[in-house]
Design a protein around this motif. Structure first.
Motif, mmCIF file in Angstrom:
data_model
loop_
_atom_site.group_PDB
_atom_site.id
_atom_site.type_symbol
_atom_site.label_atom_id
_atom_site.label_comp_id
_atom_site.label_asym_id
_atom_site.label_seq_id
_atom_site.Cartn_x
_atom_site.Cartn_y
_atom_site.Cartn_z
ATOM 1 N N ASP A 89 -12.020 -4.298 56.417
ATOM 2 C CA ASP A 89 -13.241 -4.818 55.681
ATOM 3 C C ASP A 89 -13.840 -3.210 55.176
ATOM 4 O O ASP A 89 -14.099 -2.535 56.130
ATOM 5 C CB ASP A 89 -14.148 -5.266 56.821
ATOM 6 N N PRO A 90 -14.033 -3.159 54.060
ATOM 7 C CA PRO A 90 -14.692 -1.890 53.591
ATOM 8 C C PRO A 90 -16.056 -1.820 53.231
ATOM 9 O O PRO A 90 -16.587 -2.618 53.813
ATOM 10 C CB PRO A 90 -14.006 -1.949 51.889
ATOM 11 N N ASP A 91 -16.658 -0.716 52.706
ATOM 12 C CA ASP A 91 -18.123 -0.706 52.791
ATOM 13 C C ASP A 91 -18.170 0.265 51.593
ATOM 14 O O ASP A 91 -17.518 1.242 51.289
ATOM 15 C CB ASP A 91 -18.554 -0.017 53.934
ATOM 16 N N ALA A 92 -19.384 0.164 50.893
ATOM 17 C CA ALA A 92 -19.800 0.829 49.680
ATOM 18 C C ALA A 92 -21.448 0.867 49.547
ATOM 19 O O ALA A 92 -22.106 0.733 48.530
ATOM 20 C CB ALA A 92 -19.419 0.146 48.305
ATOM 21 N N SER A 93 -21.974 1.231 50.807
ATOM 22 C CA SER A 93 -23.393 0.975 50.719
ATOM 23 C C SER A 93 -24.008 2.766 50.732
ATOM 24 O O SER A 93 -25.158 2.558 50.849
ATOM 25 C CB SER A 93 -23.718 0.450 52.228
ATOM 26 N N TYR A 94 -23.511 3.433 50.170
ATOM 27 C CA TYR A 94 -24.147 4.854 50.051
ATOM 28 C C TYR A 94 -23.723 5.381 48.686
ATOM 29 O O TYR A 94 -22.742 5.908 48.405
ATOM 30 C CB TYR A 94 -23.663 5.863 51.162
ATOM 31 N N ASN A 95 -24.865 5.300 47.802
ATOM 32 C CA ASN A 95 -24.935 6.139 46.546
ATOM 33 C C ASN A 95 -23.265 5.977 45.853
ATOM 34 O O ASN A 95 -22.732 7.032 45.157
ATOM 35 C CB ASN A 95 -25.070 7.601 46.912
ATOM 36 N N GLY A 96 -22.647 4.956 46.030
ATOM 37 C CA GLY A 96 -21.453 4.669 45.019
ATOM 38 C C GLY A 96 -20.442 5.048 45.525
ATOM 39 O O GLY A 96 -19.422 5.029 45.087
ATOM 40 N N TYR A 97 -20.353 5.537 46.904
ATOM 41 C CA TYR A 97 -18.977 5.783 47.654
ATOM 42 C C TYR A 97 -18.470 4.455 48.220
ATOM 43 O O TYR A 97 -19.116 3.729 48.742
ATOM 44 C CB TYR A 97 -19.117 6.931 48.698
ATOM 45 N N TYR A 98 -17.160 4.320 48.116
ATOM 46 C CA TYR A 98 -16.492 3.193 48.576
ATOM 47 C C TYR A 98 -15.344 3.677 49.489
ATOM 48 O O TYR A 98 -14.404 4.511 49.200
ATOM 49 C CB TYR A 98 -16.053 2.294 47.277
ATOM 50 N N ILE A 99 -15.339 2.883 50.753
ATOM 51 C CA ILE A 99 -14.331 3.254 51.688
ATOM 52 C C ILE A 99 -13.494 2.108 51.991
ATOM 53 O O ILE A 99 -13.944 1.186 52.302
ATOM 54 C CB ILE A 99 -15.094 3.968 52.790
ATOM 55 N N GLU A 100 -12.373 2.082 52.400
ATOM 56 C CA GLU A 100 -11.633 1.061 52.750
ATOM 57 C C GLU A 100 -10.691 1.716 54.010
ATOM 58 O O GLU A 100 -9.961 2.935 53.782
ATOM 59 C CB GLU A 100 -10.364 0.734 51.556
ATOM 60 N N PRO A 101 -10.542 0.827 55.039
ATOM 61 C CA PRO A 101 -9.752 1.400 56.459
ATOM 62 C C PRO A 101 -8.414 0.758 56.159
ATOM 63 O O PRO A 101 -8.164 -0.449 56.060
ATOM 64 C CB PRO A 101 -10.651 0.704 57.450
ATOM 65 N N TYR A 102 -7.056 1.808 56.580
ATOM 66 C CA TYR A 102 -5.954 1.181 56.560
ATOM 67 C C TYR A 102 -5.309 1.558 57.844
ATOM 68 O O TYR A 102 -5.938 2.567 58.520
ATOM 69 C CB TYR A 102 -5.261 2.205 55.583
ATOM 70 N N GLN A 103 -4.293 0.875 58.258
ATOM 71 C CA GLN A 103 -3.472 1.361 59.485
ATOM 72 C C GLN A 103 -2.076 0.958 59.015
ATOM 73 O O GLN A 103 -1.697 0.339 58.012
ATOM 74 C CB GLN A 103 -3.826 0.203 60.600
ATOM 75 N N ALA A 104 -1.011 1.626 59.882
ATOM 76 C CA ALA A 104 0.042 1.434 59.569
ATOM 77 C C ALA A 104 0.954 0.890 60.952
ATOM 78 O O ALA A 104 0.564 1.460 62.100
ATOM 79 C CB ALA A 104 0.746 2.986 59.353
ATOM 80 N N ASP A 105 1.898 -0.217 60.907
ATOM 81 C CA ASP A 105 2.338 -0.375 62.054
ATOM 82 C C ASP A 105 3.085 0.754 63.041
ATOM 83 O O ASP A 105 4.105 1.450 62.352
ATOM 84 C CB ASP A 105 3.408 -1.710 61.674
ATOM 85 N N GLY A 106 2.867 0.513 64.070
ATOM 86 C CA GLY A 106 3.506 1.571 64.932
ATOM 87 C C GLY A 106 3.018 2.934 64.844
ATOM 88 O O GLY A 106 3.728 4.054 65.420
ATOM 89 N N GLY A 107 1.921 3.523 64.109
ATOM 90 C CA GLY A 107 1.534 4.445 63.725
ATOM 91 C C GLY A 107 0.895 5.349 64.869
ATOM 92 O O GLY A 107 0.522 4.707 65.804
ATOM 93 N N THR A 108 0.323 6.560 64.597
ATOM 94 C CA THR A 108 -0.590 7.201 65.547
ATOM 95 C C THR A 108 -1.845 7.677 65.013
ATOM 96 O O THR A 108 -2.481 8.665 65.397
ATOM 97 C CB THR A 108 0.349 8.510 66.105
ATOM 98 N N ALA A 109 -1.992 7.168 63.568
ATOM 99 C CA ALA A 109 -3.226 7.552 62.962
ATOM 100 C C ALA A 109 -3.798 6.338 62.077
ATOM 101 O O ALA A 109 -3.285 5.275 62.054
ATOM 102 C CB ALA A 109 -2.859 8.478 61.639
ATOM 103 N N LYS A 110 -4.864 6.545 61.894
ATOM 104 C CA LYS A 110 -5.787 5.799 60.656
ATOM 105 C C LYS A 110 -6.077 6.264 59.649
ATOM 106 O O LYS A 110 -6.161 7.536 59.593
ATOM 107 C CB LYS A 110 -7.068 5.162 61.428
ATOM 108 N N MET A 111 -6.359 5.589 58.612
ATOM 109 C CA MET A 111 -6.416 6.211 57.283
ATOM 110 C C MET A 111 -7.588 5.618 56.413
ATOM 111 O O MET A 111 -8.010 4.241 56.647
ATOM 112 C CB MET A 111 -5.362 6.111 56.369
ATOM 113 N N PHE A 112 -8.507 6.340 56.017
ATOM 114 C CA PHE A 112 -9.781 6.140 55.487
ATOM 115 C C PHE A 112 -9.720 6.341 53.858
ATOM 116 O O PHE A 112 -9.334 7.687 53.534
ATOM 117 C CB PHE A 112 -10.978 6.553 56.100
ATOM 118 N N ARG A 113 -9.556 5.501 52.933
ATOM 119 C CA ARG A 113 -9.354 5.670 51.535
ATOM 120 C C ARG A 113 -10.527 5.595 50.820
ATOM 121 O O ARG A 113 -11.210 4.648 50.819
ATOM 122 C CB ARG A 113 -8.208 4.737 50.896
#
Length: 293
Positions: A89-113
């Motif tokens: 679930d993304p958010d775009a509530s600050y001054n035009g910035y838009y952020i998407e959260p990502y995950q990868a199966d079996g990974g050791t990190a999260k990514m925010f695009r």
């Protein structure tokens, strides 16, 4: 006679104490009920299973831009090919910035695009802390813009706070995005799929809880009242209240899935995606609309 009178007096006093205690508890319960908002369903739209099945957000800046959604069909091919195969679930509530959260199966990190107001994309990676869950289901940006709240799937007693990637000057795509602080919840939550700020110290969250043992209902809409606005220097606490069950209506029977949530501060409209069971995922999955009453 005096002993009997004392016994009667003691009994009467005990009764008064019991009544007074009950009155205090009643007032406290009433105050708690008043503190929790009431959200009334006012409409719905069909949610496309490919492009609107995970999350949604209203775009405040620039004005007039359409709402944005995420689903299995919105993941760019180059992102998917690098292992980031789930978007939340993304958010775009600050001054035009838009952020998407990502995950990868079996990974050791999260990514925010992150998409900047000018349209350019960048990726911020967070290496999981010890004991941190892999799931990256949602993000929401605090009204001040500097801090981003993120949750873990499963049964949890916390939310995580990060500097907002792309907005907070301490962040960079070339270095690890660190966790800054924690929101400690006073009641466990389960399978939270999305949260959004209503005010600087209040969140509304959609829970996909299938069991109903935490609050007595499945798929609850949750209100989280914070002790202070999240920041990167100290932890804050959150008081959890279950407000209502999300709508579970479909032409099919089976297991529904509560997904992302969005609160549009311009209109006061709350929206939540609920995916229908079975083959009805294609026909009557809905984005439900609510207003506070």
């Amino acid at each position: 006679m005096r002993m009997l009178a004392r016994q009667r007096c003691h009994t009467a006093l005990a009764g008064l104490v019991t009544l007074a205690t009950a009155a205090v508890l009643c007032v406290s319960a009433t105050a708690s009920a008043v503190a929790a908002d009431t959200w009334t369903e006012v409409g719905s739209d069909r949610a496309d299973p490919l492009s609107e099945s995970q999350g949604l957000t209203s775009v405040e800046v620039p004005a007039g831009n359409p709402n944005r959604y995420t689903g299995v069909g919105t993941i760019p091919i180059d992102v998917y090919s690098r292992g980031w195969n789930h978007v939340g679930d993304p958010d775009a509530s600050y001054n035009g910035y838009y952020i998407e959260p990502y995950q990868a199966d079996g990974g050791t990190a999260k990514m925010f695009r992150v998409q900047a107001p000018g349209g350019a994309w960048s990726e911020y990676v967070h290496t999981l802390n010890s004991g941190e869950a892999l799931n990256n289901s949602w993000v929401t940006i605090s009204p001040s813009g500097s801090w981003m709240v993120n949750g873990e799937y499963g049964t949890m007693n916390r939310f995580l706070v990060f500097p907002t990637p792309g907005v907070n000057p301490s962040t960079s795509p070339s270095v690890n995005l660190p966790q800054a602080s924690t929101i400690t919840l006073d009641h466990a939550v389960r399978d939270v799929q999305g949260c959004d700020f209503v005010t600087a110290t209040q969140l509304l969250c959609s829970s996909d809880d299938p069991a109903g043992t935490l609050f007595g209902i499945t798929k609850p809409l949750l209100q989280i009242d914070l002790s202070a606005e999240p920041n990167g220097t100290s932890n804050v606490t959150g008081h959890v209240t279950a407000l209502r069950q999300l709508p579970l209506r479909s032409g099919c029977t089976g297991t529904f899935e509560a997904e992302g949530i969005d609160y549009d501060r311009r209109t006061g409209t709350l929206r939540v995606i609920v995916v229908s069971p079975g083959s009805c995922v294609l026909t009557d999955s809905m984005t439900y609309k609510f207003t506070k009453s």
